[in-house]
Write an enzyme that holds these catalytic residues in place. Structure first.
Site, mmCIF file in Angstrom:
data_model
loop_
_atom_site.group_PDB
_atom_site.id
_atom_site.type_symbol
_atom_site.label_atom_id
_atom_site.label_comp_id
_atom_site.label_asym_id
_atom_site.label_seq_id
_atom_site.Cartn_x
_atom_site.Cartn_y
_atom_site.Cartn_z
ATOM 1 N N ARG A 105 1.236 -1.417 0.013
ATOM 2 C CA ARG A 105 0.245 0.346 -0.288
ATOM 3 C C ARG A 105 0.696 2.022 -0.281
ATOM 4 N NH1 ARG A 105 -2.097 3.504 3.811
ATOM 5 N NH2 ARG A 105 -2.376 1.538 5.364
ATOM 6 N N LYS A 159 -6.102 2.611 -20.740
ATOM 7 C CA LYS A 159 -6.152 2.066 -21.934
ATOM 8 C C LYS A 159 -4.864 1.949 -22.515
ATOM 9 C CE LYS A 159 -9.904 4.267 -20.401
ATOM 10 N NZ LYS A 159 -10.851 3.586 -20.596
#
Ligand SMILES: Cc1ncc(COP(=O)(O)O)c(C=O)c1O
Length: 388
Positions: free
Chosen positions: A50, A201
């Site tokens: 994290r 993307k």
């Protein structure tokens, strides 16, 4: 090996890698540990996923930094994680941010739902350019945020002009560089502070994971990272591996996306039954000259308006076989969608029409197939729908 002196293909393939020399494998291993045996004061120690400091996370982030020409970068769980943490890194209650109006819908929703709740003001500027954005700056404004080329009309904004304005007014400048990719556009070299991506993307490029990245100077990226850590926007180690793997072919893929999209756009522009083609690589595009100056390639994204009824447009979409009807973009497979019922579905119809997003506007993410096959598919679907 000094990768900074090497070409972009080399940096795509090799920058950021964390090879395990003891084993000798030629790819960054997937480190699955969620706990690391490092003392607190060890410089650059790997500690805890994290905290975004395990090697599998560092690899794609450093690859992006090498491609953006940035001091550093981080990889997060989604493009929205990258956008939200970037904005919240510089904005506090009472502050204000100026943005262009035609933003990705999720960014727009974040402003409405979250910034409003936090008491952070924002102004969305239609037909944004440096002058119009500056006119919206108030004494509370801390940042300016743009997206170029924009979705779905591929409007091009002068990054150098906006960066100069931001410097003059003491604002942090941020750009969503998703549509261009760092191969086709290098906003930091044009004076921008942060370059932000939906890595979902082009960076990953295979439509099989969600991720986001932010590149910029260390002090600023550290502030973004602090928000991302606190909000738990970690990208998991398996997706980091896939992202790095995808990014190795980024410059190869972008070259094909650029060539294919140019061929498709030119074919569409010459085809009867098309009332508009929005692609910055076409000389008729209003942003063409600017795109030639600030982009290194025109990209794989375009939109075009079918000159037909919404029903015939639906028939066209249903008749496509190679091109898949789907949201999202930037993968190696060609995807098409109607922005009117996807990204802009929540916008009132009159507002949508006013900004040029009509019912028959098709957004096309041109993939890496053979251009002739993509064109043949578009042609047969237009024939099937009687669009001529
Ligand atoms: C331009 C742009 N920015 C940001 C995003 C958000 O990215 P993600 O879906 O990875 O959170 C998208 C998603 O479609 C996008 O198109």
């Amino acid at each position: 090996m000094d990768l900074s002196q090497m070409g972009e293909n080399t940096r795509s393939v090799r920058a950021g890698e964390r090879l395990d020399r003891r084993v000798g494998g030629v790819t960054t291993p997937i480190h699955t540990a969620a706990a690391y045996m490092a003392a607190d004061d060890v410089e650059g120690a790997y500690r805890y996923p994290r905290y975004l400091n395990i090697p599998t996370q560092a690899a794609p982030a450093e690859k992006l930094a090498a491609l953006e020409g940035a001091e550093t970068a981080i990889a997060l769980a989604s493009g929205m994680a990258a956008i939200s943490s970037s904005l919240l890194a510089v904005l506090q209650t009472g502050d204000h941010v100026v943005l262009q109006a035609d933003l990705y819908g999720g960014t727009h929703r974040f402003l409405m739902a979250e910034l409003t709740r936090l008491g952070i003001g924002f102004t969305m500027v239609p037909q944004a350019d440096a002058g119009r954005l500056e006119a919206a700056v108030t004494e509370r404004t801390r940042a300016v945020f743009v997206e170029t080329p924009s979705n779905p009309l591929l409007r091009v904004i002068d990054l150098e002009g906006v960066a100069a304005m931001a410097r003059k007014r003491g604002l942090v400048s941020m750009v969503d560089n998703t549509f261009a990719s760092p191969i086709n556009q290098k906003p930091l070299a044009l004076g921008f502070d942060l370059s932000i991506h939906s890595g979902t993307k082009y960076l990953n490029g295979h439509s099989d994971l969600n991720c986001g990245l932010v590149a910029g100077p260390k002090a600023l990226v550290d502030a973004v990272k602090e928000r991302a850590i606190n909000f738990g926007q970690t990208l998991n180690t398996y997706d980091c591996y896939l992202l790095e793997r995808g990014m190795k072919t980024l410059s190869l893929r972008m070259a094909r996306h650029n060539d294919n999209a140019q061929a498709v756009a030119e074919w569409l522009a010459a085809r009867k039954g098309i009332s508009a083609v929005h692609y910055p690589g076409l000389p008729t595009h209003p942003g063409h000259e600017l795109a030639k100056r600030q982009m290194l390639g025109f990209g794989g994204m375009m939109s075009f308006a079918l000159d037909c009824s919404p029903e015939a447009a639906r028939t066209f979409m249903d008749a496509l076989t190679l091109v898949l009807e789907a949201v999202s973009l930037g993968g190696i497979e060609s995807l098409a969608c109607f922005p009117a019922v996807t990204s802009h579905a929540k916008m009132p119809r009159e507002d949508r029409l006013a900004i040029g997003v009509g019912d028959t506007l098709v957004r096309l993410s041109v993939g890496c197939e053979d251009a002739a096959d993509i064109i043949a598919d578009l042609a047969q679907a237009m024939d099937a729908a009687g669009v001529a």
